[in-house]
Design a protein around this motif. Structure first.
Motif, PDB file in Angstrom:
ATOM      1  N   ALA A 177      29.187  -6.649  -3.088  1.00 34.43           N
ATOM      2  CA  ALA A 177      29.885  -6.037  -4.500  1.00 34.43           C
ATOM      3  C   ALA A 177      29.360  -4.286  -4.390  1.00 34.43           C
ATOM      4  N   TRP A 178      28.183  -4.215  -4.245  1.00 35.64           N
ATOM      5  CA  TRP A 178      27.385  -2.711  -4.331  1.00 35.64           C
ATOM      6  C   TRP A 178      28.151  -2.090  -3.080  1.00 35.64           C
ATOM      7  N   LEU A 179      27.954  -2.409  -2.101  1.00 38.54           N
ATOM      8  CA  LEU A 179      28.616  -1.796  -0.895  1.00 38.54           C
ATOM      9  C   LEU A 179      30.125  -1.552  -0.899  1.00 38.54           C
ATOM     10  N   SER A 180      30.797  -2.401  -1.604  1.00 43.79           N
ATOM     11  CA  SER A 180      32.399  -2.013  -1.825  1.00 43.79           C
ATOM     12  C   SER A 180      32.490  -0.748  -2.569  1.00 43.79           C
ATOM     13  N   LEU A 181      31.473  -0.239  -3.326  1.00 43.27           N
ATOM     14  CA  LEU A 181      31.534   1.089  -4.152  1.00 43.27           C
ATOM     15  C   LEU A 181      30.902   2.362  -3.442  1.00 43.27           C
ATOM     16  N   LYS A 182      30.821   2.175  -2.220  1.00 48.87           N
ATOM     17  CA  LYS A 182      30.332   3.141  -1.276  1.00 48.87           C
ATOM     18  C   LYS A 182      31.277   4.364  -1.262  1.00 48.87           C
ATOM     19  N   GLY A 183      30.543   5.558  -1.652  1.00 45.54           N
ATOM     20  CA  GLY A 183      31.246   6.951  -1.649  1.00 45.54           C
ATOM     21  C   GLY A 183      31.584   7.467  -3.251  1.00 45.54           C
ATOM     22  N   LYS A 184      31.360   6.358  -4.211  1.00 42.12           N
ATOM     23  CA  LYS A 184      31.756   6.619  -5.548  1.00 42.12           C
ATOM     24  C   LYS A 184      30.860   7.367  -6.127  1.00 42.12           C
ATOM     25  N   SER A 185      30.882   8.439  -6.783  1.00 40.66           N
ATOM     26  CA  SER A 185      29.921   9.226  -7.412  1.00 40.66           C
ATOM     27  C   SER A 185      29.059   8.423  -8.354  1.00 40.66           C
ATOM     28  N   LYS A 186      27.894   8.871  -8.523  1.00 41.31           N
ATOM     29  CA  LYS A 186      26.843   8.202  -9.698  1.00 41.31           C
ATOM     30  C   LYS A 186      27.710   8.205 -11.116  1.00 41.31           C
ATOM     31  N   GLN A 187      28.153   9.628 -11.231  1.00 46.27           N
ATOM     32  CA  GLN A 187      28.760   9.700 -12.496  1.00 46.27           C
ATOM     33  C   GLN A 187      30.114   8.895 -12.704  1.00 46.27           C
ATOM     34  N   GLU A 188      30.905   9.064 -11.779  1.00 48.53           N
ATOM     35  CA  GLU A 188      32.042   7.878 -11.899  1.00 48.53           C
ATOM     36  C   GLU A 188      31.673   6.499 -11.987  1.00 48.53           C
ATOM     37  N   ALA A 189      30.530   5.908 -11.320  1.00 47.77           N
ATOM     38  CA  ALA A 189      30.299   4.767 -11.519  1.00 47.77           C
ATOM     39  C   ALA A 189      29.583   4.325 -12.828  1.00 47.77           C
ATOM     40  N   GLU A 190      28.772   5.120 -13.473  1.00 50.73           N
ATOM     41  CA  GLU A 190      28.350   5.225 -14.965  1.00 50.73           C
ATOM     42  C   GLU A 190      29.331   5.316 -15.751  1.00 50.73           C
ATOM     43  N   ALA A 191      30.392   5.887 -15.542  1.00 50.75           N
ATOM     44  CA  ALA A 191      31.426   5.836 -16.522  1.00 50.75           C
ATOM     45  C   ALA A 191      32.190   4.596 -16.594  1.00 50.75           C
ATOM     46  N   GLU A 192      32.391   4.156 -15.250  1.00 53.83           N
ATOM     47  CA  GLU A 192      33.129   2.774 -15.131  1.00 53.83           C
ATOM     48  C   GLU A 192      32.008   1.652 -15.770  1.00 53.83           C
ATOM     49  N   TYR A 193      30.949   1.763 -15.643  1.00 53.85           N
ATOM     50  CA  TYR A 193      29.953   0.739 -16.008  1.00 53.85           C
ATOM     51  C   TYR A 193      30.132   0.786 -17.571  1.00 53.85           C
ATOM     52  N   VAL A 194      29.872   1.787 -18.216  1.00 53.46           N
ATOM     53  CA  VAL A 194      29.963   1.970 -19.655  1.00 53.46           C
ATOM     54  C   VAL A 194      31.293   1.238 -20.091  1.00 53.46           C
ATOM     55  N   SER A 195      32.503   1.897 -19.533  1.00 59.46           N
ATOM     56  CA  SER A 195      33.811   1.321 -19.822  1.00 59.46           C
ATOM     57  C   SER A 195      33.682  -0.312 -19.715  1.00 59.46           C
ATOM     58  N   LEU A 196      33.343  -0.683 -18.490  1.00 59.50           N
ATOM     59  CA  LEU A 196      33.387  -2.175 -18.414  1.00 59.50           C
ATOM     60  C   LEU A 196      32.642  -3.051 -19.568  1.00 59.50           C
ATOM     61  N   VAL A 197      31.292  -2.344 -19.683  1.00 61.76           N
ATOM     62  CA  VAL A 197      30.516  -3.198 -20.791  1.00 61.76           C
ATOM     63  C   VAL A 197      31.037  -3.126 -22.346  1.00 61.76           C
ATOM     64  N   ASN A 198      31.526  -2.016 -22.511  1.00 58.69           N
ATOM     65  CA  ASN A 198      32.415  -1.915 -23.818  1.00 58.69           C
ATOM     66  C   ASN A 198      33.599  -2.964 -23.844  1.00 58.69           C
ATOM     67  N   LYS A 199      34.143  -3.128 -22.992  1.00 63.21           N
ATOM     68  CA  LYS A 199      35.217  -3.916 -22.808  1.00 63.21           C
ATOM     69  C   LYS A 199      34.731  -5.450 -23.067  1.00 63.21           C
ATOM     70  N   LEU A 200      33.820  -5.716 -22.166  1.00 62.44           N
ATOM     71  CA  LEU A 200      33.282  -7.009 -22.193  1.00 62.44           C
ATOM     72  C   LEU A 200      32.476  -7.468 -23.555  1.00 62.44           C
ATOM     73  N   SER A 201      31.928  -6.298 -24.211  1.00 59.38           N
ATOM     74  CA  SER A 201      31.381  -6.804 -25.525  1.00 59.38           C
ATOM     75  C   SER A 201      32.242  -7.163 -26.424  1.00 59.38           C
ATOM     76  N   GLU A 202      33.262  -6.932 -26.319  1.00 64.50           N
ATOM     77  CA  GLU A 202      34.411  -7.432 -27.247  1.00 64.50           C
ATOM     78  C   GLU A 202      34.738  -8.942 -27.104  1.00 64.50           C
TER      79      GLU A 202
END
Length: 86
Positions: free
Chosen positions: A58-83
């Motif tokens: 799962a982690w390897l599948s994100l190779k090349g994604k910037s740390k900033q982009e991954a962080e933004a997606e992480y925050v967005s996903l957690v916000n969605k799941l929190s609902e």
């Protein structure tokens, strides 16, 4: 309650009252690792540790994604799941 930063999102996951699905957990894990460590440079797990292999892939599948982009997606996903899980 919405998180705006990686740290706030991590705190928010600790408030989940039920466990997300395995697919959701893998996505959370892989985005967090990409956001904090960057590309997966670890050795592939050996043997029959299927959980470790799934996390690695799962982690390897994100190779090349910037740390900033991954962080933004992480925050967005957690916000969605929190609902769903709070």
């Amino acid at each position: 309650m919405q998180a705006n930063t990686l740290e706030e999102a991590v705190s928010l996951t600790k408030k989940f009252t039920s466990k997300p699905s395995n697919d959701e957990l893998l996505k959370i894990y892989s985005l967090y690792k990409q956001a904090t460590d960057g590309d997966n440079e670890e050795e592939r797990p050996t043997g029959f540790d299927f959980v470790a292999a799934a996390k690695y892939n799962a982690w390897l599948s994100l190779k090349g994604k910037s740390k900033q982009e991954a962080e933004a997606e992480y925050v967005s996903l957690v916000n969605k799941l929190s609902e769903k899980y709070i």
